[in-house]
Motif scaffolding. Structure first.
Motif, short mmCIF file in Angstrom:
data_model
loop_
_atom_site.label_atom_id
_atom_site.label_comp_id
_atom_site.label_asym_id
_atom_site.label_seq_id
_atom_site.Cartn_x
_atom_site.Cartn_y
_atom_site.Cartn_z
N GLN A 33 41.55 36.20 -75.78
CA GLN A 33 40.63 37.51 -76.04
C GLN A 33 39.47 36.94 -75.70
OE1 GLN A 33 41.90 39.65 -79.56
NE2 GLN A 33 40.12 40.91 -79.33
N HIS A 34 38.79 35.88 -76.57
CA HIS A 34 37.55 35.35 -76.76
C HIS A 34 37.03 35.16 -75.25
CE1 HIS A 34 37.27 35.76 -81.07
NE2 HIS A 34 38.07 34.50 -80.92
N GLY A 35 38.02 34.47 -74.37
CA GLY A 35 37.56 34.20 -73.15
C GLY A 35 37.35 35.53 -72.24
N ASP A 36 38.01 36.34 -72.40
CA ASP A 36 38.02 37.62 -71.77
C ASP A 36 36.62 38.35 -71.94
OD1 ASP A 36 40.34 37.37 -70.64
OD2 ASP A 36 41.39 38.86 -72.05
N GLU A 37 36.38 38.10 -73.41
CA GLU A 37 34.95 38.78 -74.03
C GLU A 37 33.73 38.06 -73.50
OE1 GLU A 37 35.34 38.60 -78.30
OE2 GLU A 37 36.50 40.35 -78.22
N LEU A 38 33.93 36.75 -73.26
CA LEU A 38 32.94 35.80 -72.75
C LEU A 38 32.75 36.28 -71.30
CD1 LEU A 38 30.89 33.58 -73.03
CD2 LEU A 38 32.81 32.17 -72.46
N GLN A 39 33.81 36.39 -70.47
CA GLN A 39 33.69 36.81 -69.05
C GLN A 39 33.07 38.10 -68.94
OE1 GLN A 39 34.36 34.95 -66.18
NE2 GLN A 39 34.93 33.26 -67.56
N ALA A 40 33.46 38.90 -69.76
CA ALA A 40 32.73 40.49 -69.63
C ALA A 40 31.50 40.34 -70.11
CB ALA A 40 33.45 41.19 -70.83
N LEU A 41 30.68 39.48 -71.06
CA LEU A 41 29.39 39.39 -71.25
C LEU A 41 28.62 38.81 -70.21
CD1 LEU A 41 29.62 38.09 -75.17
CD2 LEU A 41 28.57 40.32 -74.29
N ARG A 42 29.40 37.68 -69.53
CA ARG A 42 28.59 37.10 -68.47
C ARG A 42 28.61 38.03 -67.35
NH1 ARG A 42 31.96 31.51 -68.30
NH2 ARG A 42 30.64 30.44 -70.10
N ARG A 43 29.49 39.12 -67.19
CA ARG A 43 29.41 40.20 -65.95
C ARG A 43 28.42 40.98 -66.27
NH1 ARG A 43 35.06 39.82 -66.11
NH2 ARG A 43 35.31 41.74 -67.49
N ARG A 44 28.14 41.54 -67.72
CA ARG A 44 27.13 42.37 -68.05
C ARG A 44 25.83 41.68 -67.75
NH1 ARG A 44 25.47 47.27 -67.51
NH2 ARG A 44 24.36 47.86 -69.51
N VAL A 45 25.52 40.34 -68.26
CA VAL A 45 24.38 39.60 -68.04
C VAL A 45 23.86 39.83 -66.60
CG1 VAL A 45 23.19 37.42 -68.13
CG2 VAL A 45 24.46 38.32 -70.19
N ALA A 46 24.93 39.55 -65.63
CA ALA A 46 24.67 39.54 -64.29
C ALA A 46 24.28 40.88 -63.86
CB ALA A 46 25.88 39.15 -63.53
N GLU A 47 24.80 42.05 -64.34
CA GLU A 47 24.45 43.37 -63.78
C GLU A 47 23.07 43.52 -64.48
OE1 GLU A 47 27.58 45.63 -65.71
OE2 GLU A 47 28.99 45.03 -64.31
N THR A 72 20.71 41.54 -65.16
CA THR A 72 19.93 40.63 -64.22
C THR A 72 19.40 41.33 -63.03
OG1 THR A 72 20.57 38.71 -65.43
CG2 THR A 72 19.52 38.38 -63.37
N ALA A 73 20.42 41.65 -62.44
CA ALA A 73 20.51 42.44 -60.92
C ALA A 73 19.55 43.60 -61.13
CB ALA A 73 21.82 42.77 -60.35
N GLU A 74 19.95 44.45 -62.29
CA GLU A 74 19.16 45.78 -62.38
C GLU A 74 17.64 45.41 -62.65
OE1 GLU A 74 20.97 47.97 -65.68
OE2 GLU A 74 22.82 48.11 -64.79
N ASN A 75 17.45 44.39 -63.39
CA ASN A 75 16.00 43.90 -63.67
C ASN A 75 15.16 43.44 -62.48
OD1 ASN A 75 13.85 43.38 -65.42
ND2 ASN A 75 14.38 41.32 -65.45
N GLY A 76 15.97 42.86 -61.63
CA GLY A 76 15.47 42.47 -60.29
C GLY A 76 15.12 43.74 -59.49
N ALA A 77 16.09 44.67 -59.23
CA ALA A 77 15.70 45.77 -58.57
C ALA A 77 14.61 46.90 -59.34
CB ALA A 77 16.96 46.66 -58.65
N LEU A 78 14.61 46.67 -60.43
CA LEU A 78 13.33 47.32 -61.02
C LEU A 78 11.98 46.64 -60.68
CD1 LEU A 78 14.87 48.47 -64.54
CD2 LEU A 78 14.17 50.19 -62.69
N ARG A 79 12.11 45.35 -60.67
CA ARG A 79 11.06 44.64 -60.52
C ARG A 79 10.31 44.89 -58.94
NH1 ARG A 79 9.43 40.53 -64.05
NH2 ARG A 79 10.63 40.00 -65.92
#
Length: 280
Positions: free
Chosen positions: A235-249, A251-258
């Protein structure tokens, strides 16, 4: 002919319970001794209980010679096979007998590969070697499955019987033989210290069941805790993977806004430059 009772042979198979002995005695008194006693020379091999009851009550009986015996091992193997074929013995007794047969056959095969052995001792009245035929060698019981098949048990039951033989206190073994406790429960209780086994036997059938239950639960708890820890880790591994995906998203949104902001800034600068360069 005087019949010789060999105490070792008499005790080789577990004796009848008092109830079984009384039932046999009633049967012999009512119907007589219909089955012949089996002898090896003058040594009684099969029918010790019938022989004792017939002598006690003066009942007639017949005897027959088994001419295939050449050694005491042959007698033991024959006795085991005879009892393995009987329905009256318990699963535990069949398992013990099959394991005993396995040991005898393995020892015999080991001696055969080691070279010729000295001539075995035989009763003086036994038939001569020239008068008897050679018994076919028993099939090797070199696997737990083979032992289980010989005893008409499952492999898991054979494992439990082996555990009982190795770890159980004599009092616990007696309880299994008498049917006070099952093979499964006895195998669990046999893992306890000897004094705890004896205390459970003395306390009676219900306490034996409770002791077996406690052992099973104590073994089950670590497995359950391990499964829970594994589940939590997953479960913790799944949560970590979800957080990493959210950070990536993000980051991508931040780059687009920039990039959008840079484009707007460039457009604004160009417009301002055009306005400054225009004539009044």
């Amino acid at each position: 002919m005087d019949i010789v009772v060999n105490e070792e042979l008499k005790a080789y198979i577990d004796p009848l319970s008092p109830e079984e002995y009384e039932a046999l005695e009633r049967s012999l008194l009512a119907e007589g001794c219909r089955d012949a006693l089996v002898l090896w020379g003058d040594v009684l091999v099969d029918g010790h209980n019938r022989y004792g009851i017939c002598r006690k009550h003066g009942l007639p009986f017949q005897t027959v010679q088994n001419t295939r015996f050449r050694t005491l091992e042959d007698v033991h193997l024959w006795m085991i096979d005879q009892h393995l074929g009987r329905r009256s013995i318990s699963d535990f007794q069949r398992g013990v007998l099959a394991l005993r047969k396995k040991e005898i056959v393995a020892e015999r095969r080991a001696r055969a590969t080691a070279g010729p052995a000295p001539a075995p001792e035989v009763p003086a009245s036994a038939p001569s070697a020239e008068a008897i035929g050679s018994a076919p060698p028993p099939a090797p019981l070199d696997s737990r499955e083979a032992v289980a098949k010989a005893a008409r048990l499952s492999s898991s039951q054979v494992v439990m019987i082996e555990k009982i033989q190795k770890q159980a206190a004599p009092e616990l073994v007696a309880a299994v033989k008498s049917g006070t406790i099952s093979i499964n429960a006895a195998a669990a209780v046999a893992t306890l210290p000897a004094e705890e086994q004896v205390a459970a036997v003395v306390a009676g059938k219900d306490e034996l069941k409770q002791a077996a239950k406690r052992v099973r639960e104590s073994k089950r708890k670590p497995r359950e805790e391990g499964a829970e820890a594994q589940e939590d880790g997953a479960q913790h591994g799944d949560e970590l993977q979800a957080l990493r995906r959210r950070v990536a998203e993000l980051t991508a949104e931040n780059g687009a806004l920039r990039r959008q902001l840079a484009a707007l800034q460039a457009s604004s600068d160009a417009k301002e430059g055009a306005e400054l360069s225009a004539p009044f």
